[in-house]
Design a protein around this motif. Structure first.
Motif, PDB file in Angstrom:
ATOM      1  N   PRO A  66     -43.892  -3.006 -63.680  1.00 51.80           N
ATOM      2  CA  PRO A  66     -43.599  -4.300 -63.036  1.00 51.80           C
ATOM      3  C   PRO A  66     -44.649  -4.665 -61.990  1.00 51.80           C
ATOM      4  CG  PRO A  66     -42.293  -2.600 -62.005  1.00 51.80           C
ATOM      5  CD  PRO A  66     -43.049  -1.922 -63.124  1.00 51.80           C
ATOM      6  N   PRO A  67     -44.708  -5.931 -61.603  1.00 52.59           N
ATOM      7  CA  PRO A  67     -45.677  -6.340 -60.591  1.00 52.59           C
ATOM      8  C   PRO A  67     -45.313  -5.779 -59.228  1.00 52.59           C
ATOM      9  CG  PRO A  67     -44.175  -8.150 -61.080  1.00 52.59           C
ATOM     10  CD  PRO A  67     -43.893  -7.074 -62.078  1.00 52.59           C
ATOM     11  N   PRO A  68     -46.289  -5.478 -58.406  1.00 58.55           N
ATOM     12  CA  PRO A  68     -45.993  -4.942 -57.071  1.00 58.55           C
ATOM     13  C   PRO A  68     -45.369  -6.004 -56.169  1.00 58.55           C
ATOM     14  CG  PRO A  68     -48.329  -5.410 -57.277  1.00 58.55           C
ATOM     15  CD  PRO A  68     -47.736  -5.616 -58.643  1.00 58.55           C
ATOM     16  N   ASP A  69     -44.476  -5.580 -55.296  1.00 62.97           N
ATOM     17  CA  ASP A  69     -43.887  -6.491 -54.320  1.00 62.97           C
ATOM     18  C   ASP A  69     -44.869  -6.840 -53.207  1.00 62.97           C
ATOM     19  OD1 ASP A  69     -41.483  -6.583 -55.649  1.00 62.97           O
ATOM     20  OD2 ASP A  69     -40.606  -4.941 -54.490  1.00 62.97           O
ATOM     21  N   ARG A  70     -45.867  -5.990 -53.021  1.00 69.28           N
ATOM     22  CA  ARG A  70     -46.872  -6.213 -51.981  1.00 69.28           C
ATOM     23  C   ARG A  70     -48.266  -5.910 -52.515  1.00 69.28           C
ATOM     24  NH1 ARG A  70     -44.857  -6.499 -46.641  1.00 69.28           N
ATOM     25  NH2 ARG A  70     -42.600  -6.102 -46.496  1.00 69.28           N
ATOM     26  N   VAL A  71     -49.238  -6.652 -51.992  1.00 71.61           N
ATOM     27  CA  VAL A  71     -50.654  -6.362 -52.214  1.00 71.61           C
ATOM     28  C   VAL A  71     -51.311  -6.406 -50.845  1.00 71.61           C
ATOM     29  CG1 VAL A  71     -52.818  -7.140 -53.244  1.00 71.61           C
ATOM     30  CG2 VAL A  71     -50.689  -7.290 -54.569  1.00 71.61           C
ATOM     31  N   VAL A  72     -52.123  -5.423 -50.542  1.00 75.27           N
ATOM     32  CA  VAL A  72     -52.720  -5.203 -49.221  1.00 75.27           C
ATOM     33  C   VAL A  72     -51.672  -5.349 -48.118  1.00 75.27           C
ATOM     34  CG1 VAL A  72     -55.053  -5.810 -49.953  1.00 75.27           C
ATOM     35  CG2 VAL A  72     -53.599  -7.593 -48.969  1.00 75.27           C
ATOM     36  N   PHE A  85     -53.202 -16.332 -57.548  1.00 74.87           N
ATOM     37  CA  PHE A  85     -54.156 -15.243 -57.754  1.00 74.87           C
ATOM     38  C   PHE A  85     -54.813 -15.342 -59.125  1.00 74.87           C
ATOM     39  CE2 PHE A  85     -55.320 -10.570 -57.778  1.00 74.87           C
ATOM     40  CZ  PHE A  85     -56.247 -10.706 -56.759  1.00 74.87           C
ATOM     41  N   MET A  86     -54.110 -15.905 -60.095  1.00 73.80           N
ATOM     42  CA  MET A  86     -54.726 -16.163 -61.401  1.00 73.80           C
ATOM     43  C   MET A  86     -55.936 -17.072 -61.243  1.00 73.80           C
ATOM     44  SD  MET A  86     -51.266 -16.849 -63.649  1.00 73.80           S
ATOM     45  CE  MET A  86     -52.103 -17.352 -65.150  1.00 73.80           C
ATOM     46  N   GLN A 108     -57.279  -9.727 -69.072  1.00 72.06           N
ATOM     47  CA  GLN A 108     -56.002  -9.054 -69.320  1.00 72.06           C
ATOM     48  C   GLN A 108     -55.070  -9.211 -68.122  1.00 72.06           C
ATOM     49  OE1 GLN A 108     -56.347  -4.962 -70.530  1.00 72.06           O
ATOM     50  NE2 GLN A 108     -57.582  -5.427 -72.355  1.00 72.06           N
ATOM     51  N   MET A 109     -55.598  -9.063 -66.936  1.00 74.84           N
ATOM     52  CA  MET A 109     -54.783  -9.214 -65.730  1.00 74.84           C
ATOM     53  C   MET A 109     -54.182 -10.613 -65.652  1.00 74.84           C
ATOM     54  SD  MET A 109     -56.804  -7.294 -62.618  1.00 74.84           S
ATOM     55  CE  MET A 109     -55.380  -7.382 -61.528  1.00 74.84           C
ATOM     56  N   ILE A 110     -55.000 -11.611 -65.884  1.00 73.01           N
ATOM     57  CA  ILE A 110     -54.529 -12.991 -65.802  1.00 73.01           C
ATOM     58  C   ILE A 110     -53.451 -13.257 -66.840  1.00 73.01           C
ATOM     59  CG2 ILE A 110     -55.197 -15.414 -66.064  1.00 73.01           C
ATOM     60  CD1 ILE A 110     -57.926 -14.673 -64.902  1.00 73.01           C
ATOM     61  N   GLY A 111     -53.635 -12.723 -68.055  1.00 72.03           N
ATOM     62  CA  GLY A 111     -52.632 -12.892 -69.103  1.00 72.03           C
ATOM     63  C   GLY A 111     -51.280 -12.327 -68.705  1.00 72.03           C
ATOM     64  N   LYS A 112     -51.288 -11.167 -68.073  1.00 73.16           N
ATOM     65  CA  LYS A 112     -50.037 -10.562 -67.615  1.00 73.16           C
ATOM     66  C   LYS A 112     -49.427 -11.345 -66.454  1.00 73.16           C
ATOM     67  CE  LYS A 112     -51.325  -5.881 -69.076  1.00 73.16           C
ATOM     68  NZ  LYS A 112     -51.679  -4.500 -68.629  1.00 73.16           N
ATOM     69  N   ILE A 116     -45.647 -13.192 -65.403  1.00 71.88           N
ATOM     70  CA  ILE A 116     -44.980 -12.995 -64.113  1.00 71.88           C
ATOM     71  C   ILE A 116     -44.655 -14.335 -63.473  1.00 71.88           C
ATOM     72  CG2 ILE A 116     -45.214 -12.029 -61.785  1.00 71.88           C
ATOM     73  CD1 ILE A 116     -47.157  -9.935 -63.036  1.00 71.88           C
ATOM     74  N   GLU A 117     -45.624 -15.246 -63.477  1.00 72.40           N
ATOM     75  CA  GLU A 117     -45.410 -16.563 -62.879  1.00 72.40           C
ATOM     76  C   GLU A 117     -44.321 -17.325 -63.641  1.00 72.40           C
ATOM     77  OE1 GLU A 117     -45.947 -19.523 -60.044  1.00 72.40           O
ATOM     78  OE2 GLU A 117     -46.846 -17.525 -60.056  1.00 72.40           O
TER      79      GLU A 117
END
Length: 501
Positions: A66-72, A85-86, A108-112, A116-117
């Motif tokens: 799953p996507p992280p709840d936090r980044v940095v 972020f996309m 690949q990241m953007i596709g995932k 999520i969005e």
């Protein structure tokens, strides 16, 4: 009840200088710094910053399932977060000419993230940024690396995410509970959809563009963001730019001609409103960092469209540098975030902690897009250096936003040496909202509380029946002096503070 207010430059200068303990002589002093900035050095500084910070954010994403709840350390759960972020990743991939960041495959990241969005019910800005991310890899989907890496099911989800019908009702030509500037967002999404071939219905595109341009084709130079109440703020400029860019992509010369007079006048006002540190509109919503980002985007737009320039390109470069310098100082290298919640900062209620990451990555995406465009303009016109100090001429004038029958709206703009302020006669989200009251916004050392129903040099009268009324939200009559040094306003109709606009 009738109230007359006569305001002069000298009167406001003396009153505010006295309240703030600042002498008029000190306000009139202008720092002398004529040193030059090398365009190539600024370009490298921004490129180095983006490479370091985008890498830091990508590196902190260990998995998207799953996507992280936090980044940095910042929450990713706010509105538009993953769509934003996309856009940043797509823009940076194109800008830096790379498909990998921190050993992560960008397409690949953007596709995932699109999934999520979608799962988060992404709308408006999240949709637009997702569309811009896809566009970054090319308009021919048969050769678009991002699109070609998606399964048929993932493509269907991505295409559904880019449907402006998620917030625009085509049958009734209305936005779904949103301000007018979102027509600009809808128009840009729709034109990218058509450009990519995701929507082949030209009639529906033109219908949306026609509706989005209605205020301008109707003769308005400034866009009311909450028709017909008179909410005029920074979104008017952003709206006009968005519509113009959409019309360019769609080949709608008729709309370009319709919006051009507005852009000419709005850019002149923006330049008069500009502060030496690069800040633009000092009243209204979206305070703080976003107004500096505005300046970078506006300078880039004017670099590409010289017909709308209110000043020569080297002066626009000084404004661009001033705004960038403020944002760079505001950015915390240790946390990798903008200082949105630093002591003394005020934000509108929708800027909560779960929007911190989104606002920071918005900054990245906006800077990338603006920088690409602006550097091309500087190179094309041979601007190899420019002044570090933004040079702004004195001004004293009144600009009407609406001067027809009924309530009048406009702004009094004054810059006399270092005495600089704008006094708007406009409507806010609620009647007599602090950020929209006719107070001298932008005066050095003076600022109103953010998004409050509070008397900011404007009288609030408490009536026996419990209501509190105020002379705000436009005026019944506004009479600026011919020399722009004073303004007289009349109110026969007062507003109930805090009521519906």
């Amino acid at each position: 009840m009738r109230r007359r207010m006569l305001l002069t430059v000298e009167m406001l200068g003396l009153i505010l200088a006295g309240l703030l303990g600042v002498s008029c002589d000190s306000l009139a002093q202008t720092p002398a710094d004529a040193s030059q900035i090398q365009t190539s050095n600024l370009d490298q500084q921004i490129r180095d910053f983006l490479q370091r910070e985008v890498t830091a954010h990508v590196s902190d994403i260990k998995t998207l399932g799953p996507p992280p709840d936090r980044v940095v350390g910042a929450l990713t759960t706010g509105e538009f977060s993953w769509g934003t972020f996309m856009r940043t990743l797509g823009a940076y991939s194109e800008f830096a000419g790379t498909k990998t960041i921190a050993n992560h495959d960008v397409p690949q990241m953007i596709g995932k993230m699109a999934q999520i969005e979608w799962n988060h019910g992404g709308k408006t800005w999240g949709q637009l940024y997702a569309a811009m991310a896809l566009e970054s890899f090319g308009t021919d989907l048969k050769h678009n690396l991002l699109w070609q890496g998606l399964s048929s099911e993932e493509r269907a989800t991505y295409a559904a995410l880019l449907d402006p019908g998620r917030f625009y009702e085509a049958k009734t030509h209305t936005l779904i509970h949103l301000p007018e500037n979102y027509f600009g967002v809808a128009a840009r999404i729709a034109v990218i959809d058509y450009e990519l071939g995701l929507n082949k219905d030209r009639a529906s595109l033109d219908d949306l563009l026609n509706q989005a341009a209605k205020q301008f084709t109707g003769g308005a130079l400034f866009a009311d963001d909450a028709l017909p109440t008179g909410r005029y703020d920074r979104y008017s400029n952003e709206y006009a730019r968005a519509l113009y860019e959409a019309a360019e992509l769609a080949g709608r010369d008729d709309l370009l001609k319709a919006v051009a007079p507005s852009l000419k006048e709005q850019m002149k006002l923006w330049w008069d409103l500009l502060s030496p540190d690069g800040y633009g509109y000092s009243w209204g919503r979206s305070l703080g960092a976003i107004s500096y980002m505005d300046t970078m985007e506006i300078a880039a737009f004017l670099g590409k469209h010289p017909e709308f320039r209110p000043a020569p390109l080297p002066q626009l470069a000084s404004a661009y540098f001033a705004a960038w310098s403020w944002l760079r100082r505001d950015f915390n290298d240790e946390t990798h975030l903008l200082s949105l919640f630093a002591f003394g900062r005020g934000d509108y209620s929708y800027i909560t902690k779960d929007r911190e990451w989104q606002q920071t990555t918005t900054f990245f995406g906006k800077v990338i897009a603006a920088h690409q465009m602006f550097m091309k303009a500087l190179e094309k016109e041979g601007v190899k250096s420019f002044s570090r100090q933004l040079s702004l001429a004195d001004v004293a004038r009144f600009e009407y936003f609406r001067n027809g029958p009924g309530r009048k709206f406009g702004v009094w703009v004054v810059r006399q040496g270092n005495i600089h302020f704008e006094l708007p006669f406009v409507t806010g989200p609620k009647a007599a909202t602090s950020d929209y009251e006719p107070a001298p916004h932008g005066f050095p050392g003076f600022v109103v509380p953010v998004e409050k129903i509070y008397p900011c040099l404007v009288p609030f009268l408490e009536l026996e029946d419990g209501r509190t009324i105020a002379p705000a939200d436009g005026a019944d009559a506004i009479r600026p002096a011919a020399d722009g040094k004073s303004v007289t306003a009349f109110w026969k109709g007062w507003v109930v503070a805090g009521s519906k606009a």
